[in-house]
Design a protein around this motif. Sequence first.
Motif, PDB file in Angstrom:
ATOM      1  N   SER A 172      54.236  42.395  40.256  1.00  0.00           N
ATOM      2  CA  SER A 172      53.228  43.420  40.006  1.00  0.00           C
ATOM      3  C   SER A 172      51.811  42.879  40.177  1.00  0.00           C
ATOM      4  CB  SER A 172      53.390  43.987  38.584  1.00  0.00           C
ATOM      5  OG  SER A 172      53.199  42.966  37.612  1.00  0.00           O
ATOM      6  N   ASP A 173      51.675  41.588  40.555  1.00  0.00           N
ATOM      7  CA  ASP A 173      50.337  41.049  40.762  1.00  0.00           C
ATOM      8  C   ASP A 173      49.843  41.412  42.160  1.00  0.00           C
ATOM      9  OD1 ASP A 173      52.525  39.369  41.394  1.00  0.00           O
ATOM     10  OD2 ASP A 173      51.158  37.729  41.855  1.00  0.00           O
ATOM     11  N   ARG A 223      48.356  47.613  36.938  1.00  0.00           N
ATOM     12  CA  ARG A 223      47.572  46.549  37.560  1.00  0.00           C
ATOM     13  C   ARG A 223      46.503  47.127  38.486  1.00  0.00           C
ATOM     14  NH1 ARG A 223      48.539  41.121  37.993  1.00  0.00           N
ATOM     15  NH2 ARG A 223      49.606  41.527  36.014  1.00  0.00           N
ATOM     16  N   TYR A 264      42.429  46.781  37.848  1.00  0.00           N
ATOM     17  CA  TYR A 264      41.532  46.186  38.842  1.00  0.00           C
ATOM     18  C   TYR A 264      40.360  47.115  39.145  1.00  0.00           C
ATOM     19  CZ  TYR A 264      39.811  43.759  42.949  1.00  0.00           C
ATOM     20  OH  TYR A 264      39.003  43.085  43.840  1.00  0.00           O
TER      21      TYR A 264
END
Length: 200
Positions: free
Chosen positions: A8-9, A161, A165
């Motif tokens: 998931s990064d 995520r 961001y």
Amino acid sequence: MSFEPGRSDLAPGETGKLDTLAKALFARPAVELEITGSVDTTNDRVALATIKLHQQLKARRINELTAEGKMTGSVDTFHIEAQDYERLIHMTFLEVVGTKPVVTALAPAPTRSTQNFEPQWPSDEEVGADLPITDTEARIIETIEVTPEDFRALMQARADRVQKYLLQTGQVGAERMFIVAPKPVDSSYQGQSRVDLSLQ
């Protein structure tokens, strides 16, 4: 927004896309954004099962070291040595499959090629030899269950995520972004290792 299977990064190349999106949303304050996480039930399943296997092996090694009175870190930070990994993989294979991981005398299944198929039987030297570690691992991974909840958690993590961001850019407020609830993952589900973004 694409993701590596099971992860998931954000990849470096993907953050640039979000920077561009953040600038566009800043310039259009009336526009809102829907964020929908998605999974590939084939590639993500293998990746998630692999992660589960590695965590199980590390936890098992930590238990061994703890029993010896040695201090270890958490499963997330613990590094398992190569020789211990291979030993524990073989132990796990024996427990899961019920036999030692060795090469058998079974020929590979025929392909659908238009050419004549010549079965490649293992040589006498290969039969009974230790199964390569990658094949041993793959056989175990096939047996590890990845649940619909595991998929939903990954979908949610990916959407979270992306939202985080965009918030960190300071150009888009939380009130303008909406995470769509993950779809049920069943036999009819079709998706990819990505997050879909929709302007409203």
